[in-house]
Design a protein around this motif. Structure first.
Motif, short mmCIF file in Angstrom:
data_model
loop_
_atom_site.label_atom_id
_atom_site.label_comp_id
_atom_site.label_asym_id
_atom_site.label_seq_id
_atom_site.Cartn_x
_atom_site.Cartn_y
_atom_site.Cartn_z
N GLN A 1 0.65 -1.14 -0.01
CA GLN A 1 0.06 0.04 0.04
C GLN A 1 0.80 1.35 0.01
OE1 GLN A 1 -2.92 0.08 3.17
NE2 GLN A 1 -4.35 1.59 2.02
N ALA A 2 0.65 1.98 -1.31
CA ALA A 2 1.47 3.33 -1.08
C ALA A 2 0.61 4.21 -0.47
CB ALA A 2 1.78 3.60 -2.69
N PRO A 3 1.22 5.49 -0.35
CA PRO A 3 0.33 6.69 0.34
C PRO A 3 -0.61 7.04 -0.40
CG PRO A 3 2.72 6.88 1.00
CD PRO A 3 2.68 5.81 0.06
N GLY A 4 -1.84 7.18 -0.03
CA GLY A 4 -2.84 7.54 -0.81
C GLY A 4 -3.64 6.79 -1.91
N LYS A 5 -3.10 5.40 -1.81
CA LYS A 5 -3.61 4.25 -2.56
C LYS A 5 -4.23 3.25 -1.77
CE LYS A 5 -0.41 5.41 -6.63
NZ LYS A 5 0.54 4.91 -7.45
N GLU A 6 -4.98 2.28 -2.53
CA GLU A 6 -5.34 1.22 -2.05
C GLU A 6 -4.47 0.10 -1.93
OE1 GLU A 6 -10.15 1.58 -3.43
OE2 GLU A 6 -9.02 -0.05 -4.31
N ARG A 7 -4.53 -0.60 -1.02
CA ARG A 7 -3.79 -1.95 -1.00
C ARG A 7 -3.82 -2.63 -2.18
NH1 ARG A 7 -3.41 -4.85 4.76
NH2 ARG A 7 -3.20 -2.31 5.36
N GLU A 8 -2.73 -3.23 -2.83
CA GLU A 8 -2.84 -4.01 -3.91
C GLU A 8 -2.11 -5.14 -3.82
OE1 GLU A 8 -1.17 -1.60 -7.17
OE2 GLU A 8 0.88 -1.92 -6.25
N PHE A 9 -2.37 -5.99 -4.69
CA PHE A 9 -1.79 -7.60 -4.60
C PHE A 9 -0.51 -7.54 -5.12
CE2 PHE A 9 -1.26 -12.08 -5.14
CZ PHE A 9 -1.05 -12.18 -6.42
N VAL A 10 0.64 -8.29 -4.61
CA VAL A 10 1.94 -8.17 -5.18
C VAL A 10 2.14 -9.60 -5.82
CG1 VAL A 10 4.20 -8.06 -4.68
CG2 VAL A 10 2.57 -6.14 -3.86
N ALA A 11 2.08 -10.52 -4.98
CA ALA A 11 2.43 -12.05 -5.30
C ALA A 11 1.83 -13.20 -4.13
CB ALA A 11 3.87 -12.09 -5.11
N ALA A 12 1.63 -14.14 -4.55
CA ALA A 12 1.14 -15.19 -3.61
C ALA A 12 1.67 -16.45 -4.04
CB ALA A 12 -0.51 -15.20 -3.69
N ILE A 13 1.57 -17.46 -3.11
CA ILE A 13 2.14 -18.83 -3.18
C ILE A 13 1.15 -19.89 -2.71
CG2 ILE A 13 3.50 -18.50 -1.18
CD1 ILE A 13 5.87 -20.07 -2.70
N GLY A 14 1.09 -20.91 -2.97
CA GLY A 14 0.20 -21.86 -2.71
C GLY A 14 0.96 -22.78 -1.53
N PRO A 15 -0.07 -23.53 -0.54
CA PRO A 15 0.47 -24.00 0.53
C PRO A 15 1.81 -25.06 0.60
CG PRO A 15 -1.85 -24.28 0.33
CD PRO A 15 -1.30 -23.73 -0.95
N SER A 16 1.90 -25.52 -0.59
CA SER A 16 3.15 -26.51 -0.74
C SER A 16 4.35 -25.70 -1.51
CB SER A 16 2.56 -27.62 -1.68
OG SER A 16 2.49 -27.29 -2.96
N GLY A 17 3.98 -24.40 -2.03
CA GLY A 17 5.01 -23.91 -2.70
C GLY A 17 5.23 -24.01 -4.11
#
Length: 122
Positions: free
Chosen positions: A38-54
């Motif tokens: 989340q940058a100043p004045g902006k909404e929180r945004e997705f960056v990356a994700a990983i599954g349970p096993s990787g």
């Protein structure tokens, strides 16, 4: 599940930085893990994700090819390696854990860390 993010700091454009998220709790290994920012004045945004096993990962278009998410379930950590940083990457970065739904939707995450500041000077 409790999450603790660390590794943020002040870097110059083009530098690299590695964020780490330490997880605790019995069930965290069964959850998918994500990084948001989340940058100043902006909404929180997705960056990356990983599954349970990787084995599976997902990235926002803005970071593909520059950021890498990984997890070590034995060490209770999730990492975000960030390369070729630029000023647009300046934000507070949060790690989060979720159980159901699409990984890029913050509403599907049940647990959040406290955030770590990343500042990239140009």
């Amino acid at each position: 599940v409790q999450l603790q993010a660390s590794g943020g700091g002040l870097v110059q454009a083009g530098d690299s930085l590695r964020l780490s998220c330490t997880a605790s709790g019995r069930t965290w290994r069964s959850k998918f893990m994500g990084w948001f920012r989340q940058a100043p004045g902006k909404e929180r945004e997705f960056v990356a994700a990983i599954g349970p096993s990787g084995g599976l990962t997902d990235y926002a278009d803005s970071v593909k090819g520059r950021f890498t998410i990984s997890r070590d379930n034995a060490k209770n950590t999730v990492a975000l390696q960030m390369n070729s940083l630029n000023a647009d990457d300046t934000a507070v970065y949060y790690c989060a854990a979720g159980s159901f739904g699409s990984w890029n939707n913050l509403k599907n995450y049940d647990y959040w860390g406290q955030g770590t500041q990343v500042t990239v000077s140009s």
